[in-house]
Design an enzyme around this catalytic site. Structure first.
Site, PDB file in Angstrom:
ATOM      1  N   HIS A 135      97.594  47.650   3.649  1.00 17.88           N
ATOM      2  CA  HIS A 135      98.207  48.600   4.609  1.00 17.88           C
ATOM      3  C   HIS A 135      97.248  49.927   4.827  1.00 17.88           C
ATOM      4  O   HIS A 135      96.598  50.175   3.682  1.00 17.88           O
ATOM      5  CB  HIS A 135      99.431  49.142   3.997  1.00 17.88           C
ATOM      6  N   ASP A 212      99.984  48.605  -5.107  1.00 21.65           N
ATOM      7  CA  ASP A 212     100.895  49.019  -3.837  1.00 21.65           C
ATOM      8  C   ASP A 212     102.100  47.967  -3.772  1.00 21.65           C
ATOM      9  O   ASP A 212     102.050  46.819  -3.343  1.00 21.65           O
ATOM     10  CB  ASP A 212     100.088  49.008  -2.418  1.00 21.65           C
ATOM     11  N   GLN A 215     105.899  46.592  -0.823  1.00 21.11           N
ATOM     12  CA  GLN A 215     106.571  45.267   0.006  1.00 21.11           C
ATOM     13  C   GLN A 215     107.168  44.381  -1.321  1.00 21.11           C
ATOM     14  O   GLN A 215     107.635  43.256  -0.779  1.00 21.11           O
ATOM     15  CB  GLN A 215     105.712  44.716   0.792  1.00 21.11           C
ATOM     16  N   LYS A 238     112.017  51.264   1.801  1.00 25.69           N
ATOM     17  CA  LYS A 238     111.924  49.841   2.040  1.00 25.69           C
ATOM     18  C   LYS A 238     113.005  49.209   0.917  1.00 25.69           C
ATOM     19  O   LYS A 238     112.897  47.874   1.117  1.00 25.69           O
ATOM     20  CB  LYS A 238     110.621  49.727   1.908  1.00 25.69           C
ATOM     21  N   CYS A 376     100.050  48.749  10.881  1.00 24.08           N
ATOM     22  CA  CYS A 376      99.393  49.812  10.073  1.00 24.08           C
ATOM     23  C   CYS A 376      98.492  48.777   9.107  1.00 24.08           C
ATOM     24  O   CYS A 376      98.153  49.196   7.971  1.00 24.08           O
ATOM     25  CB  CYS A 376     100.018  50.485   9.159  1.00 24.08           C
TER      26      CYS A 376
END
Lengths: 418, 161
Positions: A135, A212, A215, A238, A376
């Site tokens: 991202h 990261d 997600q 999220k 993104c």
């Protein structure tokens, strides 16, 4: 203040079908005269009533500034805020509450690591390694850092299915690499990266690793001790929490040696004009009045997910994702983008020569919310040679009925453009 | 089993045959080598990216116009209709069309310019379906704002996001 979820998560244990749509008030509405089908949780998930109620209860009864007053409300606010930290710690299995830094979200978490952990030691000849499927929030902070320091940014390739090949990434690692920064799950493609294997490889060369996890946390059990990652970043919004709150997990030994990211109130022990001493962890990295209600909401979201159980969440979503991918694959003229062997939540696609935005409009007109565009992740779009994709992303509240509605709506789009 | 619904009137109104035709087979598509005025229109969130070229000759007449780039059906059809419309007009007449199209899509919808009787929107009225789709107005207006920028010789890309 116990804001533990008191709404019923109605599930049929025997078949282990999770049916929790009714827990989410926003899902109970019609969009353009059709019941809402929300397939955009990778952008931002909806909130269960328990989260909305926890934030509201805090704001109605318990709000004051934290870590300050002797009065009752300040005490309650501090308890609620710090209680949320404890919940997050337990949720990702961190060793210590000192390792949970509240931030505005994944983006700020990554920028914090970039500026506070990496910048003091980076110089020409040093490298940061990322992957092609990141991202923008795990690309641009490193580009800025490399501009500031003269260091070099290396990008590990992906294959046609949207998978990072471990050996190709590991081949980029050597003693000049100061950090490996990788997604746990790709937001545009849904690929699950072999993070544990990559972390082991990096650690064998003494390279710290940032993951990261924006997600991943809403969809998979995440255990930072088991992963042994050095940094793990994720966002509240999220994972059924509010916007504007996120987390940086970092190993305590690393945080101890890092300078503060921002200066201000709350992060100091003593301020004098001839010098300031900084507060202990985690407060050294939390300058200014924090997003208290956001943290309360995040804590309630953690409670919600914990009550269902992340293993069950992952299993339910995995089944739904397989169903979605197979139904989509049967649609004429469809091109699935991101077909990794290990996936979570997300399926990107193109339908014939219909531009993703036209598809998004047609679907919205039938009550179906998907994301269209570059997500993104422009380098991923370039890799596949598309200006953008249509992306359907799942959360635990989605069912196969939602997928059937999506497929029907895609057929309508084909009629219009037919 | 085909359970898909028939597209309703609003969708049919947005994606009229004329729009789909111009989106599939855009007119005046390509680069204009000897252009006198150029502009770029970029909607970064959408990913729509258009480049417009105009050759303005004697008498301030737009002798040729072309565009290239990529975008959704609405933005490409709008650019195609724009080039179809403005070739042969004076730049000032073309700008009157810019005003009228803006009015059609975002104003009171009449698409008229009372003091400019030469403006006849005719097939440009096919664009007015976007009025029911507020998030798509920016797609339909991108090329027009690009023309406005080109005629004013503004060098920075325009965006309607």
């Amino acid at each position: 203040m116990n804001q533990k979820s008191n709404n019923v998560i109605s599930s049929t244990q025997a078949a282990d079908v999770i049916d929790c749509r009714a827990d989410f008030p926003a899902l109970d509405q019609k969009i353009n005269d059709h019941p809402l089908v929300y397939l955009d949780s990778a952008a931002s998930s909806q909130q269960p009533a328990s989260v909305i109620d926890a934030v509201r209860a805090y704001q109605r009864h318990d709000h004051a500034n934290v870590h300050r007053g002797v009065h009752t409300l300040s005490h309650r606010a501090t308890e609620a805020f710090e209680g949320a930290r404890d919940k997050v710690q337990a949720f990702i299995n961190a060793s210590s509450r000192n390792e949970i830094i509240f931030t505005r979200g994944t983006t700020e978490s990554i920028n914090l690591v970039s500026q506070s952990f990496c910048r003091p030691f980076l110089k020409p000849g040093k490298k940061i390694v990322i992957t092609h499927l990141e991202h923008h929030s795990n690309i641009v902070p490193w580009q800025l850092l490399c501009e500031q320091t003269g260091a070099e940014l290396l990008v590990a390739p992906i294959d046609d299915k949207g998978q990072v090949q471990s050996d190709e990434l590991i081949a980029l690692l050597d003693e000049s690499v100061q950090l490996l920064a990788i997604a746990h799950v790709s937001n545009a493609l849904g690929s699950v990266l072999p993070v544990k294997k990559l972390i082991d490889a990096a650690h064998s060369m003494d390279i710290p690793v940032l993951v990261d996890g924006a997600q991943a946390v809403p969809h998979l059990p995440v255990d930072v001790l088991d992963l042994d990652c050095d940094f793990y970043a994720f966002s509240g919004h999220k994972m059924f929490g509010p916007t504007g709150i996120g987390v940086l997990y970092a190993k305590e030994a690393l945080l101890e040696n890092m300078p503060p990211y921002q200066g201000g109130g709350d992060m100091i022990l003593e301020v004098r004009f001839d010098g300031t001493t900084f507060n202990e962890l985690p407060y050294k990295f939390e300058a200014g009045t924090p997003n208290i209600s956001g943290a309360v909401g995040l804590g309630a979201a953690v409670d919600y997910l914990t009550t269902i159980g992340m293993a069950r969440v992952a299993e339910h979503e995995h089944k739904t994702l397989l169903y979605m991918a197979s139904r989509l694959a049967d649609v004429e003229d469809i091109r699935l983008i991101g077909t990794a062997d290990e996936k979570a939540s997300v399926q990107s696609f193109m339908l014939g020569d219909i531009h993703p935005h036209d598809l998004g409009t047609i679907l919205d007109h039938q009550g179906i919310a998907i994301r269209t565009g570059h997500h993104c992740a422009m380098p991923v779009m370039d890799f596949y040679g598309v200006p953008g994709t249509a992306r359907a992303s799942l959360a635990v509240y989605n069912t196969t009925d939602d997928i059937d509605r999506l497929i029907d709506s895609l057929q309508t789009a084909r009629k219009i453009f037919g | 089993m085909d359970r898909s619904a028939q597209p309703n009137d609003e969708l049919r109104d947005l994606y009229r045959e004329l729009i789909l035709d111009h989106a599939r087979s855009p007119r005046h598509f390509g680069k204009l080598a000897d252009s006198s005025h150029e502009a770029e229109g970029i909607n970064p969130l959408c990913g729509d990216k258009l480049k417009l070229y105009f050759r303005v000759g004697d008498g301030d007449i737009i002798e040729d116009a072309k565009f290239e780039g990529s975008g959704c059906a609405i933005s490409v059809a709008s650019a195609s209709l724009l080039t179809d419309t403005v070739i042969g007009l004076t730049t000032s007449q073309a700008m009157d069309y810019f005003t009228a199209v803006n009015n059609l899509l975002t104003g009171d919808g009449s698409g008229t310019a009372a003091d400019r009787p030469h403006v006849n929107l005719s097939k440009l009225r096919a664009l007015q379906g976007v009025r029911e789709f507020p998030s798509r107005v920016k797609c339909a207006t991108l090329a027009w704002h690009g023309m406005n920028s080109a005629m004013r010789n503004q060098k920075i890309p325009v965006s309607t996001e």
